[in-house]
Design an enzyme around this catalytic site. Structure first.
Site, mmCIF file in Angstrom:
data_model
loop_
_atom_site.group_PDB
_atom_site.id
_atom_site.type_symbol
_atom_site.label_atom_id
_atom_site.label_comp_id
_atom_site.label_asym_id
_atom_site.label_seq_id
_atom_site.Cartn_x
_atom_site.Cartn_y
_atom_site.Cartn_z
ATOM 1 N N ARG A 1 0.818 -1.211 0.000
ATOM 2 C CA ARG A 1 0.000 0.000 0.000
ATOM 3 C C ARG A 1 0.855 1.266 0.000
ATOM 4 O O ARG A 1 0.587 2.216 -0.744
ATOM 5 C CB ARG A 1 -0.944 -0.006 1.202
ATOM 6 N N LYS B 1 1.503 25.072 -4.274
ATOM 7 C CA LYS B 1 0.247 24.413 -3.884
ATOM 8 C C LYS B 1 0.445 22.899 -3.917
ATOM 9 O O LYS B 1 -0.137 22.182 -4.727
ATOM 10 C CB LYS B 1 -0.877 24.853 -4.812
ATOM 11 N N LYS C 1 3.673 39.695 -3.903
ATOM 12 C CA LYS C 1 2.276 39.653 -4.334
ATOM 13 C C LYS C 1 1.510 40.853 -3.764
ATOM 14 O O LYS C 1 2.082 41.722 -3.099
ATOM 15 C CB LYS C 1 1.656 38.324 -3.917
ATOM 16 N N GLU D 1 4.080 40.127 -8.730
ATOM 17 C CA GLU D 1 2.766 39.881 -9.300
ATOM 18 C C GLU D 1 2.144 41.219 -9.698
ATOM 19 O O GLU D 1 2.072 42.149 -8.885
ATOM 20 C CB GLU D 1 1.877 39.182 -8.275
ATOM 21 N N ASP E 1 -1.094 38.194 -13.527
ATOM 22 C CA ASP E 1 -2.187 37.526 -12.827
ATOM 23 C C ASP E 1 -3.509 37.730 -13.548
ATOM 24 O O ASP E 1 -4.021 38.851 -13.627
ATOM 25 C CB ASP E 1 -2.271 38.052 -11.395
#
Length: 289
Positions: A103, A138, A170, A199, A220
């Site tokens: 597994r 992410k 950002k 960004e 963006d």
């Protein structure tokens, strides 16, 4: 093909596998202990769907840690495109040990192959251009380097590893630092030599970031027309050109036309977060006396 294993990744594989086995096996495989210790078996891992393979080093490390005498013979390697029904590898050894390892070994292989497979789809969609497909942060916690490896297996490229190796300024950083120019100047002053990416959400912000000396711009949610305008401004205005990275709403059916605008990169969170594990089967046969 074989992908290079540096010392950092080798250490990470060991750490990943140790944690996964501690989680799954714990104090011992009580079901596996029902099998006589001297029973041996053969097993094959078969993919039920077409995919791009990734995760072989993790699979091998699981087997080694459970029982170093398990023999694994591979028919395919990481980075290979594999058809449905193909036998990926064959295992020989203690029946008890193979079942204990099964597994955890398959979990790594199915997850990382999923990342590689999705990446390959995006890379293929951007084909015929010079645009490279990037991952993002992410990722599944604790498996970032593993998923970045899988992205490379799928033909993609890696963005920064984390918050420590490159700047990505950002919207909220810009607001808190006092504007784009102030943020870029502070970044260059605090860590000379580290890449600085900003960004931007419109052409005015793009021009300010270019004038401030940002090395890369994250465009963006730009429309196709805005991306083409950004490429033209970056190429024609009197300053060193920055690298341009398109991001936001990067669905697979949109990637080709975005890449064709002339941007250098497309970053895609879906490579590592919108995953469905590849469907594998381990087919098991006991050795005859």
């Amino acid at each position: 093909m074989r992908f290079e294993m540096d010392a950092k990744l080798t250490t990470e594989i060991s750490r990943n596998v140790e944690a996964a086995l501690a989680e799954d096996v714990g104090s011992g495989d009580i079901t596996g202990e029902l099998i006589p210790a001297n029973t041996t078996a053969q097993a094959t891992v078969v993919t039920r769907e077409a995919m791009t393979m990734a995760g072989r080093p993790w699979f091998e490390e699981v087997c080694r840690r459970v029982d170093a005498s398990i023999e694994v013979t591979w028919n395919h390697d990481d980075g290979n495109r594999v058809d449905a029904g193909a036998v990926l590898c064959e295992l020989q050894g203690s029946a008890r040990s193979i079942l204990t390892a099964e597994r955890t070994a398959l979990n790594f292989l199915q997850l990382l192959s999923a990342t590689a497979t999705v990446t390959r789809q995006y890379v293929d969609a951007a084909g015929g251009t010079n645009c490279r497909v990037l991952d993002t942060r992410k990722t599944i916690p604790g498996l970032r380097l593993a998923q970045e490896y899988a992205v490379r297996c799928g033909g993609g490229s890696n963005h920064r590893i984390g918050l420590f190796d490159a700047f990505l300024i950002k919207e909220n950083h810009i607001l808190s630092a006092g504007g784009i120019t102030a943020a870029v100047e502070a970044a260059h002053e605090s860590s000379p030599g580290k890449p600085v990416e900003v960004e931007v959400e419109n052409v005015d912000e793009l021009r300010e970031a270019l004038a401030a000396g940002a090395e890369r711009l994250l465009l963006d949610n730009f429309t196709l027309g805005q991306l083409e305008e950004a490429v033209a401004i970056n190429r024609d205005e009197g300053h060193p050109a920055a690298e341009l990275e398109a991001s936001g709403n990067m669905l697979l059916d949109r990637v080709g036309e975005v890449a064709a605008t002339g941007v250098d990169y497309i970053s895609v969170g879906a490579l590592t977060k919108h995953l469905r594990a590849v469907d594998f089967s381990l087919q098991f046969n006991l050795d005859s006396d």
